[in-house]
Design a protein around this motif. Sequence first.
Motif, PDB file in Angstrom:
ATOM      1  N   LEU A 271       8.880  -1.722 -30.732  1.00 28.60           N
ATOM      2  CA  LEU A 271      10.179  -1.135 -30.374  1.00 28.60           C
ATOM      3  C   LEU A 271      10.542  -0.003 -31.327  1.00 28.60           C
ATOM      4  CD1 LEU A 271      12.500  -4.256 -29.792  1.00 28.60           C
ATOM      5  CD2 LEU A 271      10.909  -3.202 -28.187  1.00 28.60           C
ATOM      6  N   ASP A 272      11.370   0.899 -30.831  1.00 35.11           N
ATOM      7  CA  ASP A 272      12.002   1.887 -31.696  1.00 35.11           C
ATOM      8  C   ASP A 272      13.471   1.451 -31.814  1.00 35.11           C
ATOM      9  OD1 ASP A 272      13.246   3.993 -32.881  1.00 35.11           O
ATOM     10  OD2 ASP A 272      12.481   5.523 -31.507  1.00 35.11           O
ATOM     11  N   ALA A 273      13.836   0.994 -33.005  1.00 33.83           N
ATOM     12  CA  ALA A 273      15.175   0.415 -33.186  1.00 33.83           C
ATOM     13  C   ALA A 273      16.268   1.465 -33.013  1.00 33.83           C
ATOM     14  CB  ALA A 273      15.269  -0.229 -34.571  1.00 33.83           C
ATOM     15  N   ALA A 274      15.900   2.736 -33.151  1.00 37.47           N
ATOM     16  CA  ALA A 274      16.923   3.781 -33.051  1.00 37.47           C
ATOM     17  C   ALA A 274      17.477   3.866 -31.630  1.00 37.47           C
ATOM     18  CB  ALA A 274      16.345   5.116 -33.477  1.00 37.47           C
ATOM     19  N   GLY A 275      16.632   3.627 -30.620  1.00 41.69           N
ATOM     20  CA  GLY A 275      17.077   3.747 -29.212  1.00 41.69           C
ATOM     21  C   GLY A 275      18.232   2.810 -28.887  1.00 41.69           C
ATOM     22  N   PRO A 276      18.018   1.495 -28.967  1.00 43.08           N
ATOM     23  CA  PRO A 276      16.684   0.920 -29.072  1.00 43.08           C
ATOM     24  C   PRO A 276      15.944   0.991 -27.735  1.00 43.08           C
ATOM     25  CG  PRO A 276      18.319  -0.843 -28.973  1.00 43.08           C
ATOM     26  CD  PRO A 276      19.071   0.445 -28.876  1.00 43.08           C
ATOM     27  N   ASN A 277      14.634   1.167 -27.861  1.00 45.64           N
ATOM     28  CA  ASN A 277      13.792   1.221 -26.666  1.00 45.64           C
ATOM     29  C   ASN A 277      12.373   0.792 -27.049  1.00 45.64           C
ATOM     30  OD1 ASN A 277      14.228   4.127 -27.894  1.00 45.64           O
ATOM     31  ND2 ASN A 277      12.109   4.040 -27.152  1.00 45.64           N
ATOM     32  N   VAL A 278      11.563   0.564 -26.017  1.00 44.78           N
ATOM     33  CA  VAL A 278      10.174   0.197 -26.288  1.00 44.78           C
ATOM     34  C   VAL A 278       9.425   1.461 -26.686  1.00 44.78           C
ATOM     35  CG1 VAL A 278       8.070  -0.765 -25.307  1.00 44.78           C
ATOM     36  CG2 VAL A 278      10.259  -1.729 -24.689  1.00 44.78           C
ATOM     37  N   LYS A 316       9.792 -10.685 -13.320  1.00 42.24           N
ATOM     38  CA  LYS A 316      11.213 -10.393 -13.137  1.00 42.24           C
ATOM     39  C   LYS A 316      11.537  -8.932 -13.492  1.00 42.24           C
ATOM     40  CE  LYS A 316      15.779 -12.085 -14.588  1.00 42.24           C
ATOM     41  NZ  LYS A 316      16.463 -12.075 -13.329  1.00 42.24           N
ATOM     42  N   LEU A 317      11.075  -8.496 -14.641  1.00 39.00           N
ATOM     43  CA  LEU A 317      11.489  -7.174 -15.131  1.00 39.00           C
ATOM     44  C   LEU A 317      10.673  -6.042 -14.534  1.00 39.00           C
ATOM     45  CD1 LEU A 317      11.936  -7.935 -18.948  1.00 39.00           C
ATOM     46  CD2 LEU A 317      13.671  -7.995 -17.155  1.00 39.00           C
ATOM     47  N   ALA A 318       9.405  -6.330 -14.191  1.00 31.02           N
ATOM     48  CA  ALA A 318       8.525  -5.225 -13.769  1.00 31.02           C
ATOM     49  C   ALA A 318       8.008  -5.404 -12.353  1.00 31.02           C
ATOM     50  CB  ALA A 318       7.350  -5.119 -14.734  1.00 31.02           C
ATOM     51  N   ILE A 416       9.113  -5.252 -20.803  1.00 34.17           N
ATOM     52  CA  ILE A 416      10.112  -4.175 -20.667  1.00 34.17           C
ATOM     53  C   ILE A 416       9.390  -2.845 -20.420  1.00 34.17           C
ATOM     54  CG2 ILE A 416      11.943  -2.890 -21.855  1.00 34.17           C
ATOM     55  CD1 ILE A 416      12.527  -5.487 -23.462  1.00 34.17           C
ATOM     56  N   ALA A 417       8.334  -2.611 -21.182  1.00 35.44           N
ATOM     57  CA  ALA A 417       7.567  -1.360 -20.996  1.00 35.44           C
ATOM     58  C   ALA A 417       7.030  -1.282 -19.572  1.00 35.44           C
ATOM     59  CB  ALA A 417       6.418  -1.303 -22.008  1.00 35.44           C
ATOM     60  N   ALA A 418       6.522  -2.410 -19.064  1.00 39.01           N
ATOM     61  CA  ALA A 418       5.998  -2.424 -17.696  1.00 39.01           C
ATOM     62  C   ALA A 418       7.134  -2.147 -16.706  1.00 39.01           C
ATOM     63  CB  ALA A 418       5.339  -3.768 -17.406  1.00 39.01           C
ATOM     64  N   GLY A 419       8.291  -2.724 -16.954  1.00 43.94           N
ATOM     65  CA  GLY A 419       9.445  -2.512 -16.080  1.00 43.94           C
ATOM     66  C   GLY A 419       9.841  -1.048 -16.030  1.00 43.94           C
ATOM     67  N   ARG A 420       9.845  -0.416 -17.186  1.00 41.02           N
ATOM     68  CA  ARG A 420      10.191   1.017 -17.242  1.00 41.02           C
ATOM     69  C   ARG A 420       9.108   1.844 -16.558  1.00 41.02           C
ATOM     70  NH1 ARG A 420      14.164   3.540 -17.396  1.00 41.02           N
ATOM     71  NH2 ARG A 420      13.807   5.065 -19.043  1.00 41.02           N
ATOM     72  N   GLY A 421       7.845   1.532 -16.905  1.00 39.67           N
ATOM     73  CA  GLY A 421       6.725   2.310 -16.367  1.00 39.67           C
ATOM     74  C   GLY A 421       6.611   2.207 -14.855  1.00 39.67           C
ATOM     75  N   ASP A 429      19.235  -1.015 -18.998  1.00 34.02           N
ATOM     76  CA  ASP A 429      18.742  -2.398 -19.146  1.00 34.02           C
ATOM     77  C   ASP A 429      17.728  -2.489 -20.284  1.00 34.02           C
ATOM     78  OD1 ASP A 429      20.273  -3.676 -17.296  1.00 34.02           O
ATOM     79  OD2 ASP A 429      18.869  -3.331 -15.637  1.00 34.02           O
ATOM     80  N   GLU A 430      16.889  -1.455 -20.398  1.00 34.15           N
ATOM     81  CA  GLU A 430      15.919  -1.443 -21.500  1.00 34.15           C
ATOM     82  C   GLU A 430      16.669  -1.544 -22.834  1.00 34.15           C
ATOM     83  OE1 GLU A 430      13.804   2.249 -22.037  1.00 34.15           O
ATOM     84  OE2 GLU A 430      12.282   1.289 -23.305  1.00 34.15           O
ATOM     85  N   LYS A 431      17.735  -0.778 -22.940  1.00 37.46           N
ATOM     86  CA  LYS A 431      18.503  -0.768 -24.183  1.00 37.46           C
ATOM     87  C   LYS A 431      19.121  -2.146 -24.457  1.00 37.46           C
ATOM     88  CE  LYS A 431      21.781   2.154 -26.514  1.00 37.46           C
ATOM     89  NZ  LYS A 431      22.541   3.351 -26.543  1.00 37.46           N
ATOM     90  N   ARG A 432      19.659  -2.743 -23.404  1.00 36.30           N
ATOM     91  CA  ARG A 432      20.295  -4.069 -23.578  1.00 36.30           C
ATOM     92  C   ARG A 432      19.259  -5.112 -24.016  1.00 36.30           C
ATOM     93  NH1 ARG A 432      20.334  -8.397 -20.378  1.00 36.30           N
ATOM     94  NH2 ARG A 432      19.568  -7.288 -18.542  1.00 36.30           N
TER      95      ARG A 432
END
Length: 609
Positions: A271-278, A316-318, A416-421, A429-432
Motif C-alpha cells: 500500500l501507499d499510505a499517503a493515498g491511501p491506495n494499493v 466480492k471486490l473484483a 483491492i488491486a484486482a478490483g481496481r484493475g 472504496d479503495e481508499k476506504r
Amino acid sequence: MCGIVGIAGTQEVAPVILEALKRLEYRGYDSAGIATLVDGRIERRRSPGKLSRLDAVLRDEPLPGRTGIGHTRWATHGAPTVINAHPHANARVAIVHNGIIENFRDLRSELLAKGHKFESETDSEVAVHLISDYLDQGLAPEDAAQEAVRRLTGAYSLAMIFRGEESLLIGARKGSPLAVGYGEHEAYLGSDAFALAPFTNRVAYLEDGDVAIVRGNQVSIFDAKGRPANREVVITNASSALVDKAGHRHFMAKEIHEQPEVIGHTLAHYLDAAGPNVALDNDKLSKVLASATRLTISACGTAYYAGLVGKYWFEKLARLPVEIDFASELRYRDPVYPEGGAALFISQSGETADTLAALRDAKANGQTTLALVNVVESSIAREADIVLPIFAGPEIGVASTKAFTCQLAALAALAIAAGRGRGKLSAEDEKRLCTALLEIPRHIVEFLKSEAKIEALGQEVAKARDVLYLGRGPSFPLALEGALKLKEISYVHAEGYAAGEMKHGPIALIDENVPVIVMAPHDGFFEKTVSNMQEVMARGGKVLLISERAGLDRAGTDAWAKIEVPDADAFIAPILYAIPAQLLAYYAAIAKGSDVDQPRNLAKSVTVE
Ligand code: M6R
C-alpha cells in the motif's frame, strides 16, 4: 520433511553439524543423528526425540571426524526410534534422506534376495544397500551414487559419506530441496540456505535429478542424465543469527505479539499510505490481476484458510472467479485450468511439498503462477512466475500465527488491486478499504490488552473434550483456522463449521460440555450467525461469543462467555478475529501442558507429500 546437513570440512564437524541441525529442527524433531569418518571408518551417534537428546549423547560419547552428515527427522516410515533414526549406514556408506522413496519395497526385496541385511523399518535404508551393491560391483562412490539414485522413485534429497573417502560428500536431489554451500576451504550440503548461513552465504540450489560431488571445497554437479551442470551460485540473505524468544515464554507468544509490527511491514509493501491506495511495484502482477480469467488458489493448513478468505475478497471486490483446493488434492482431481488463468500458491515456508507440486501442475497447464510466501528464497518462490513476499520474519512456532495474518493483509491488498484493475471498485472504496487495512496494527495493539481475560478462557476451553467454532462468510475460514490452532497445540478435538451448516448435522453434537466459539463480526452476516448461535443455545450449548461491542450488546446476553474485538471496518474482521483464536489456543495449550512450539507429531515445514 527432515533436515539435512553435510560438511566436507577442515576441522571437527560434529559440533558444527549439531548447530546447523538446530536451524533445521523446524523440519522435524522425532529423532536426530550424525555420522562422520573417523580414521576412514563410518561412526555415528543417534537419538530419538529432540536435538537436545542427541547433544547429550554427543557429550557422553563425542564424535571426532572432519567429514560428516547430520539429520533431524520427521518420521514417515517407521516409529521414531534409535534404529529408525538417520544416518542409516553399513560399513561402506552412510546416508541421510529427506522425502519418501516410493519404490522402497521392491528395492528392499531385491536387495534382501541378494543377501543385504536391513536393520530399520525406514524407506531410506534401501539407499544404503543400493549404493553398497554398486560399490560391490566395483563402481567408484561417485558412480555408485549416481547409478543408485537413478533407480529411486518418489522424492528425495540425500547426503552421503563413504568409508575411506576423507573429504568426499555426495548429495542428490529429486523433489525435496538440497543446496550446496561454497566456503573458503570447505563445502557444505544443506536442506536450505538458512541451515548453511553460519558457514557461508554463497549457495547453489540443486535441480531435480542433480547429483553434487563435493571433494573438499571442490564441487562438481551433474544433471539427471549425468552431464556436468552449472547451477548458479547466489548470495543469500538468510541470516546467520539464531532467532530468540525476545523475553516471551514461547516463540508462538512472541509471534502473536509481533503481529502489529509485521503486518505493518506487509502493508507498507503493498500500500501507499499517503493515498491511501494499493501500490504494486510489479507491472506483470497488475496485468495478471486485471485480466486473469480465473484465479486458482491452492495451499495447505493455515495457508489454505488464508486462501479461503482470499476467495471471498477476490470474488466480492473484483468479481474475479476463484477456485480453491487443498494443494494435496488439486492435481489429483485433474482440474480444468482455463486459458488466461492465474494460480496463486500460499505458503509460509515456501517448501511445502504438496503446494510445490500443485504449482508445477498449474504451470505445466499454462497458468501464470504467483507465490505468496514468507521465505523468499524457498523452492516455491524460486519456481513461481511472480513472488509476493509477506515480510512476517522468521516464524518458528509450529502453529502459524503471524504468517497467517500477514498472508491475509497481502491478500486483501491484492484483492483491492484486482478490483481496481478490473474496474469493479471505485477509487473511493479503495481508499476506504486501504484506510481500514492501515488501522489493523493499532487495533491489534489495543486488543492484546485483553490477553489476561483470554488466558482465563483458554484455561476453561482446555477442560473440554470437543470444541466447535462457527463463522459465516469470511469468518467461516476463521472458524476453521481457530479449530486447527486449538487441536494442533492443545490436542483438544475441535472442528470449524459454516454457522448455517450446523443444523444439517453437527448440531447433534451439542450439549452443555461442548464449548461453541462463535465468530460474529457485526457485519452483514451478523443476524444470520446469531440465529445459528441461538439454535445452539436452545439445545443447551455453551457459547463463547466473539464480536465487537455492538454485537455483544445485541446478542451476548445468554452467552457463556464473551470476547470483545475492537470496533473496525468489517473488511478487516478476518485479520482481527485471528488474534483471539490464536490466544485461546495458546492458553489452552499451556493449561494442558503441551509443547506449544513443537507439538507432538508435527513439523513446521512439510516437505513430503
Ligand atoms: O509453510 P506452509 O505455509 O506451506 O505450511 C502449510 C501448513 O503445513 C501449515 O500452515 C500448518 O497447517 C500449520 N502448522 C498450521 O498452524
